[in-house]
Structures are given as structure tokens and as C-alpha cells.
Design a protein around this motif. Structure first.
Motif, PDB file in Angstrom:
ATOM      1  N   ARG A  88      12.049  -0.345  13.486  1.00 19.86           N
ATOM      2  CA  ARG A  88      11.483   0.753  13.307  1.00 19.86           C
ATOM      3  C   ARG A  88      12.318   1.825  12.705  1.00 19.86           C
ATOM      4  O   ARG A  88      11.818   2.606  11.700  1.00 19.86           O
ATOM      5  N   GLU A  89      13.532   1.787  13.132  1.00 19.68           N
ATOM      6  CA  GLU A  89      14.624   2.779  12.530  1.00 19.68           C
ATOM      7  C   GLU A  89      14.690   2.685  10.941  1.00 19.68           C
ATOM      8  O   GLU A  89      14.852   3.545  10.397  1.00 19.68           O
ATOM      9  N   LYS A  90      14.461   1.335  10.579  1.00 18.09           N
ATOM     10  CA  LYS A  90      14.756   0.892   9.197  1.00 18.09           C
ATOM     11  C   LYS A  90      13.629   1.521   8.590  1.00 18.09           C
ATOM     12  O   LYS A  90      13.740   2.153   7.162  1.00 18.09           O
ATOM     13  N   PHE A  91      12.354   1.130   9.017  1.00 18.81           N
ATOM     14  CA  PHE A  91      11.134   1.455   7.982  1.00 18.81           C
ATOM     15  C   PHE A  91      11.061   3.289   8.248  1.00 18.81           C
ATOM     16  O   PHE A  91      10.407   3.593   7.247  1.00 18.81           O
ATOM     17  N   LEU A  92      11.753   3.968   9.320  1.00 13.83           N
ATOM     18  CA  LEU A  92      11.673   5.163   9.457  1.00 13.83           C
ATOM     19  C   LEU A  92      12.267   6.110   8.387  1.00 13.83           C
ATOM     20  O   LEU A  92      12.065   7.355   8.428  1.00 13.83           O
ATOM     21  N   LYS A  93      13.102   5.420   7.531  1.00 19.12           N
ATOM     22  CA  LYS A  93      14.003   6.201   6.616  1.00 19.12           C
ATOM     23  C   LYS A  93      13.275   6.364   5.340  1.00 19.12           C
ATOM     24  O   LYS A  93      12.868   5.277   4.854  1.00 19.12           O
ATOM     25  N   GLU A  94      13.292   7.451   4.651  1.00 23.82           N
ATOM     26  CA  GLU A  94      12.660   7.566   3.477  1.00 23.82           C
ATOM     27  C   GLU A  94      13.077   6.623   2.255  1.00 23.82           C
ATOM     28  O   GLU A  94      14.365   6.692   2.164  1.00 23.82           O
ATOM     29  N   HIS A  95      12.456   5.826   1.685  1.00 21.92           N
ATOM     30  CA  HIS A  95      13.000   4.809   0.573  1.00 21.92           C
ATOM     31  C   HIS A  95      11.723   4.715  -0.393  1.00 21.92           C
ATOM     32  O   HIS A  95      10.793   5.202  -0.452  1.00 21.92           O
ATOM     33  N   THR A  96      12.311   4.043  -1.449  1.00 22.19           N
ATOM     34  CA  THR A  96      11.281   3.502  -2.483  1.00 22.19           C
ATOM     35  C   THR A  96      11.552   2.029  -2.982  1.00 22.19           C
ATOM     36  O   THR A  96      12.530   1.680  -2.086  1.00 22.19           O
ATOM     37  N   HIS A  97      10.843   1.240  -3.339  1.00 16.93           N
ATOM     38  CA  HIS A  97      10.942   0.023  -4.004  1.00 16.93           C
ATOM     39  C   HIS A  97      10.117  -0.223  -5.246  1.00 16.93           C
ATOM     40  O   HIS A  97       9.370   0.548  -5.675  1.00 16.93           O
ATOM     41  N   SER A  98      10.767  -1.109  -6.075  1.00 11.77           N
ATOM     42  CA  SER A  98      10.255  -1.239  -7.287  1.00 11.77           C
ATOM     43  C   SER A  98       8.949  -2.247  -7.223  1.00 11.77           C
ATOM     44  O   SER A  98       8.186  -2.302  -8.459  1.00 11.77           O
ATOM     45  N   ASP A  99       8.619  -2.412  -6.264  1.00  9.95           N
ATOM     46  CA  ASP A  99       7.158  -3.461  -6.005  1.00  9.95           C
ATOM     47  C   ASP A  99       6.178  -2.520  -5.207  1.00  9.95           C
ATOM     48  O   ASP A  99       6.685  -1.554  -4.677  1.00  9.95           O
ATOM     49  N   PHE A 100       4.881  -3.010  -5.473  1.00 11.40           N
ATOM     50  CA  PHE A 100       3.912  -2.213  -4.700  1.00 11.40           C
ATOM     51  C   PHE A 100       4.397  -2.495  -3.053  1.00 11.40           C
ATOM     52  O   PHE A 100       4.683  -3.524  -2.993  1.00 11.40           O
ATOM     53  N   GLU A 101       3.770  -1.431  -2.337  1.00 17.07           N
ATOM     54  CA  GLU A 101       3.622  -1.866  -0.879  1.00 17.07           C
ATOM     55  C   GLU A 101       2.358  -1.934  -0.471  1.00 17.07           C
ATOM     56  O   GLU A 101       1.487  -1.067  -0.452  1.00 17.07           O
ATOM     57  N   VAL A 102       1.814  -3.234  -0.528  1.00 18.95           N
ATOM     58  CA  VAL A 102       0.342  -3.424  -0.174  1.00 18.95           C
ATOM     59  C   VAL A 102       0.270  -3.887   1.204  1.00 18.95           C
ATOM     60  O   VAL A 102       0.837  -4.836   1.531  1.00 18.95           O
ATOM     61  N   ARG A 103      -0.359  -3.540   2.085  1.00 17.24           N
ATOM     62  CA  ARG A 103      -0.771  -3.747   3.497  1.00 17.24           C
ATOM     63  C   ARG A 103      -2.103  -3.831   3.669  1.00 17.24           C
ATOM     64  O   ARG A 103      -2.810  -2.465   3.482  1.00 17.24           O
ATOM     65  N   TYR A 104      -2.767  -4.681   4.285  1.00 16.19           N
ATOM     66  CA  TYR A 104      -3.982  -4.883   4.860  1.00 16.19           C
ATOM     67  C   TYR A 104      -3.876  -5.086   6.328  1.00 16.19           C
ATOM     68  O   TYR A 104      -3.317  -6.085   6.639  1.00 16.19           O
ATOM     69  N   PHE A 105      -4.726  -4.233   6.983  1.00 12.95           N
ATOM     70  CA  PHE A 105      -4.476  -4.421   8.636  1.00 12.95           C
ATOM     71  C   PHE A 105      -5.457  -5.242   9.171  1.00 12.95           C
ATOM     72  O   PHE A 105      -6.771  -4.536   9.381  1.00 12.95           O
ATOM     73  N   TRP A 161      10.931  -6.006  -3.407  1.00  4.67           N
ATOM     74  CA  TRP A 161      10.593  -5.457  -2.176  1.00  4.67           C
ATOM     75  C   TRP A 161      11.988  -4.804  -1.380  1.00  4.67           C
ATOM     76  O   TRP A 161      11.774  -4.315  -0.477  1.00  4.67           O
ATOM     77  N   LYS A 162      12.740  -4.977  -2.165  1.00  2.00           N
ATOM     78  CA  LYS A 162      14.338  -4.482  -1.423  1.00  2.00           C
ATOM     79  C   LYS A 162      14.413  -2.986  -1.317  1.00  2.00           C
ATOM     80  O   LYS A 162      13.906  -2.189  -2.417  1.00  2.00           O
ATOM     81  N   ALA A 163      14.502  -2.188  -0.460  1.00  2.00           N
ATOM     82  CA  ALA A 163      14.373  -0.711  -0.249  1.00  2.00           C
ATOM     83  C   ALA A 163      15.615  -0.115  -0.945  1.00  2.00           C
ATOM     84  O   ALA A 163      16.796  -0.554  -0.537  1.00  2.00           O
ATOM     85  N   GLN A 164      15.325   0.937  -1.614  1.00  2.00           N
ATOM     86  CA  GLN A 164      16.304   1.870  -1.932  1.00  2.00           C
ATOM     87  C   GLN A 164      16.313   2.952  -1.238  1.00  2.00           C
ATOM     88  O   GLN A 164      15.257   3.749  -1.385  1.00  2.00           O
ATOM     89  N   TYR A 165      17.236   3.532  -0.267  1.00  2.00           N
ATOM     90  CA  TYR A 165      17.182   4.730   0.482  1.00  2.00           C
ATOM     91  C   TYR A 165      17.393   5.942  -0.255  1.00  2.00           C
ATOM     92  O   TYR A 165      18.316   5.897  -1.000  1.00  2.00           O
ATOM     93  N   THR A 166      16.415   6.852   0.170  1.00  2.00           N
ATOM     94  CA  THR A 166      16.768   8.200  -0.568  1.00  2.00           C
ATOM     95  C   THR A 166      17.994   9.014  -0.118  1.00  2.00           C
ATOM     96  O   THR A 166      18.275  10.031  -0.822  1.00  2.00           O
ATOM     97  N   GLY A 167      18.347   8.721   1.262  1.00  2.00           N
ATOM     98  CA  GLY A 167      19.306   9.404   1.938  1.00  2.00           C
ATOM     99  C   GLY A 167      18.795  10.669   2.350  1.00  2.00           C
ATOM    100  O   GLY A 167      19.692  11.434   3.014  1.00  2.00           O
ATOM    101  N   SER A 168      17.573  11.159   2.368  1.00  2.00           N
ATOM    102  CA  SER A 168      16.961  12.223   2.783  1.00  2.00           C
ATOM    103  C   SER A 168      16.628  12.208   4.209  1.00  2.00           C
ATOM    104  O   SER A 168      16.423  10.984   4.636  1.00  2.00           O
ATOM    105  N   ASP A 169      16.539  13.249   5.123  1.00  2.00           N
ATOM    106  CA  ASP A 169      16.438  13.161   6.475  1.00  2.00           C
ATOM    107  C   ASP A 169      15.060  13.597   6.523  1.00  2.00           C
ATOM    108  O   ASP A 169      14.604  14.271   7.864  1.00  2.00           O
TER     109      ASP A 169
END
Ligand SMILES: [Fe+2]
Length: 188
Positions: A88-105, A161-169
Motif C-alpha cells: 500500500r505504501e509503495k503504491f501511495l507515492k506519486e510515480h510514473t512509468h513508461s508503460d500504460f497502467e491498465v487495470r480491469y476490476f 512497468w518499473k515505477a519512477q517516483y517523483t519525490g513529491s509528497d
């Protein structure tokens, strides 16, 4: 029911949309694809990943043809997952990645926070929702303290899919899952 809330960067709520058609229209303005899918055949609660992918084959093939996805899989999260807090903590930090993030629930829910411009688009996704976040779009995700979802993911490259964190809070200044979603899993 899915809900889109649009905030200013300093956290002021300026729009709230619950109609799926209107959510799709609003998100298309920032290049985000939002669709509602339904299974082509009924799925039992113990459906295998293969059953799930086969039930949505038509939709997966359509997006694959349109965007050139190379692979797909099914990911599941439940409240007993041993690494749920860490993830949860990992996903909660603002980030980008060079691939699409596609999710179907397929089941369950989660909250996406998209920050493509000077606004933050907060989308509570529920079962039946597909969201595609374009490459290099700043975003974060909250699955809550008791995460529960099953999602289909589509990829163009595993490396992208590798996350690049922006460092923003910035994510710390926005309401979390528990504030946005009530006990029944629906947006209040
Ligand atoms: Fe992401």
C-alpha cells in the motif's frame, strides 16, 4: 458505483461525477481511457485466472489490437496478504512509468489518483471498471487498509512497468481510501 472527484492541487474538491458515461467523457479529456465491461459468461467465485481471461477475451483482444499490448495477467489482493501494508505504501507515492497502467476490476475496488495537469482526478474504481493510465502520467493508488480486488492487467513491455517516483509528497495531502469509500465498498 464508481465515482470521479476532481480536486485542485491544494485539495479543493471542484467536480464530482458518478455517471459512467460522464466519467468516461471527463477522463478522455486527459487521455485516460475508462470503460465498463461485463463478462461474456458467468464467472464462479473460484474462477481460475484462465477462466477470467477467457470471459473477457473479446474486450482484451479489442484493446490489444488498439494499443499493442503484448501480455496480460490476473492479480489478486486480499486483506490477509502478508505484504499488504508495504505494498500500500509503495503504491501511495506519486510515480510514473513508461508503460500504460491498465487495470480491469473483475472484483473488489481501489482508488486511482491521476495528476496529469494542475488538477488531481480521484477515481474510485469498482467491479466492472477498466482504467488505462497513459505512459508517463503522474499518479498513485490506494487500496486501503483491508485491500480486496482481482484485476486483469495488460502490458506492452514488462520493463515499462518499473515505477519512477517523483519525490513529491502530494499524495499525503489527499483523502485516502477510507475517507472516500464507505464500509460497503461504495463511494459515499
Ligand atoms: Fe502505477
Amino acid at each position: 458505483m464508481s465515482t470521479l472527484r476532481v480536486y485542485t492541487e491544494d485539495g479543493k474538491l471542484i467536480e464530482e461525477i458518478t455517471s459512467p458515461e460522464e466519467i468516461a467523457k471527463r477522463l478522455s479529456q486527459i487521455g485516460v481511457l475508462f470503460e465498463r465491461w461485463s463478462a461474456q459468461k458467468p464467472l464462479p467465485p473460484d474462477a481460475s485466472d484462465e477462466d477470467i481471461l477467457s470471459a473477457y477475451k473479446h474486450e482484451i483482444d479489442r484493446l490489444t489490437e488498439r494499443y499493442g499490448f503484448r501480455s496480460c495477467d490476473v492479480v489478486a489482493m486480499n486483506p490477509d496478504h502478508p505484504k499488504k501494508d508495504e505494498l500500500r505504501e509503495k503504491f501511495l507515492k506519486e510515480h510514473t512509468h513508461s508503460d500504460f497502467e491498465v487495470r480491469y476490476f473483475v472484483e473488489g475496488d481501489g482508488v486511482f489518483y491521476l495528476h496529469p495537469d494542475d488538477k488531481v482526478y480521484v477515481l474510485h474504481c469498482t467491479a466492472g471498471d477498466l482504467i488505462s493510465v497513459p505512459p508517463n502520467t503522474k499518479h498513485w493508488f490506494d487500496m486501503g487498509q483491508k485491500p480486496s480486488f482481482k484485476c486483469i492487467r495488460l502490458f506492452t513491455t514488462p520493463e515499462g512497468w518499473k515505477a519512477q517516483y517523483t519525490g513529491s509528497d502530494i499524495s499525503e495531502r489527499f483523502p485516502k481510501y477510507e475517507e472516500l469509500v464507505n464500509d460497503k465498498g461504495y463511494s459515499p
